[in-house]
Design an enzyme around this catalytic site. Structure first.
Site, PDB file in Angstrom:
ATOM      1  N   SER A 102     -12.689 -65.191 -28.682  1.00 49.26           N
ATOM      2  CA  SER A 102     -12.037 -65.709 -29.699  1.00 49.26           C
ATOM      3  C   SER A 102     -11.364 -66.930 -29.021  1.00 49.26           C
ATOM      4  O   SER A 102     -11.168 -67.041 -27.884  1.00 49.26           O
ATOM      5  CB  SER A 102     -10.780 -64.724 -30.179  1.00 49.26           C
ATOM      6  OG  SER A 102      -9.949 -65.611 -31.119  1.00 49.26           O
TER       7      SER A 102
ATOM      8  N   TYR B 253      -3.636 -58.844 -28.768  1.00 50.05           N
ATOM      9  CA  TYR B 253      -4.981 -59.433 -28.899  1.00 50.05           C
ATOM     10  C   TYR B 253      -5.185 -60.539 -28.297  1.00 50.05           C
ATOM     11  O   TYR B 253      -6.552 -60.513 -27.614  1.00 50.05           O
ATOM     12  CB  TYR B 253      -5.138 -59.740 -30.562  1.00 50.05           C
ATOM     13  CG  TYR B 253      -6.450 -60.328 -30.991  1.00 50.05           C
ATOM     14  CD1 TYR B 253      -7.560 -59.264 -31.520  1.00 50.05           C
ATOM     15  CD2 TYR B 253      -6.880 -61.610 -31.006  1.00 50.05           C
ATOM     16  CE1 TYR B 253      -8.866 -59.753 -31.771  1.00 50.05           C
ATOM     17  CE2 TYR B 253      -8.269 -62.016 -31.338  1.00 50.05           C
ATOM     18  CZ  TYR B 253      -8.990 -61.360 -31.765  1.00 50.05           C
ATOM     19  OH  TYR B 253     -10.323 -61.688 -32.212  1.00 50.05           O
TER      20      TYR B 253
ATOM     21  N   LYS C 255      -8.565 -60.848 -25.417  1.00 48.43           N
ATOM     22  CA  LYS C 255      -9.633 -61.657 -25.453  1.00 48.43           C
ATOM     23  C   LYS C 255      -9.684 -62.477 -24.184  1.00 48.43           C
ATOM     24  O   LYS C 255     -10.591 -63.076 -23.640  1.00 48.43           O
ATOM     25  CB  LYS C 255      -9.692 -62.569 -26.769  1.00 48.43           C
ATOM     26  CG  LYS C 255      -9.706 -61.864 -27.902  1.00 48.43           C
ATOM     27  CD  LYS C 255     -11.283 -61.146 -27.851  1.00 48.43           C
ATOM     28  CE  LYS C 255     -11.781 -60.441 -29.546  1.00 48.43           C
ATOM     29  NZ  LYS C 255     -12.811 -59.729 -29.307  1.00 48.43           N
TER      30      LYS C 255
END
Length: 244
Positions: free
Chosen positions: A136, A149, A153
């Site tokens: 991402s 998150y 990533k």
């Protein structure tokens, strides 16, 4: 451009929805044999109806033992797309142990485990392979309420590079794609607020979010021999977000 994916066997995690589902459909259309992994049986059942001949595997990748049981005997796989992920959004001061555990188990640990299963078979067979990790833009830019998150990533990007370093001598390439917001049903729901969307779009030079096919096409390129000298890369599919 001939991708040369026909006849190869691919495994895609997070195959039930969004980017994963579209990747399965594209690989199937390109003539690849596809193992589709999802934790949701209903999603797999509908995918099998759309793409006859794919091999569905229903398992929660956050469960190490269940994953080993479900995929340990999956057989020879040439191409792997590690797409499964969870996004549990909390302000930093409210981050819970449960959110940390689930996020790292699914977004990072499962990538290691599934890749180990596939790579051991590739090395044993003495054949080349390609792995694409779906990362991402949040791996490289801070996003409010995304601390866990973003961290998973960011770890995935570095894992991609270390895997490329260690697996290169076995002719196994490992790359990541790093999309911006993607207009999957989940993306549309999460970014439907015009004010929230504008704040992100103002930082994207192309002025738009990504469509699913933008990401899928990049995945197919990195799986194919067309990218035969590309490994250890993190490919932005972000309309220029990371360049600003």
């Amino acid at each position: 451009m001939e991708l040369g994916l026909a006849g190869r066997r691919a495994l895609v995690t997070g195959a039930g929805k969004g980017i994963g589902r579209s990747t399965v459909q594209a690989l199937h259309a390109a003539g690849a044999q596809v193992v589709a992994v999802s934790r949701t049986r209903a999603d797999l059942d509908s995918l099998v109806r759309e793409c006859p001949g794919i091999e569905p595997v229903c398992v929660d990748l956050g469960d190490w033992e269940a994953t080993e049981q479900a995929l340990g005997g999956v057989g020879p796989v040439d191409l792997l797309v590690n797409n499964a992920a969870v996004a549990l959004l909390q302000p930093f001061l409210d981050v819970t142990k449960e959110a940390c555990d689930m996020s790292f188990h699914v977004n990072l640990r499962a990538v290691i485990q599934v890749s180990q299963i596939v790579v051991r078979s590739l090395i044993a067979r003495g054949v080349p392979g390609a792995i694409v990790n779906v990362s991402s833009q949040a791996s490289q830019r801070a996003v409010t309420n995304h601390s866990v998150y973003c961290s998973t990533k960011g770890a995935m990007d570095m894992l991609t590079k270390v895997m490329a370093l260690e697996l290169g001598p076995h002719k196994i390439r490992v790359n990541a794609v790093n999309p911006t917001v993607v207009m999957t049903p989940m993306g549309q729901a999460n970014w439907s607020d015009p004010q929230k969307a504008k704040a992100m779009l103002d930082r994207i030079p192309l002025g738009q979010f990504a469509e699913v096919e933008h990401v899928v096409n990049s995945i197919l390129f990195l799986l194919s021999d067309c990218s035969g000298m590309t490994t250890g890369s993190t490919l932005p599919v972000d309309g220029g977000f990371l360049a600003t």
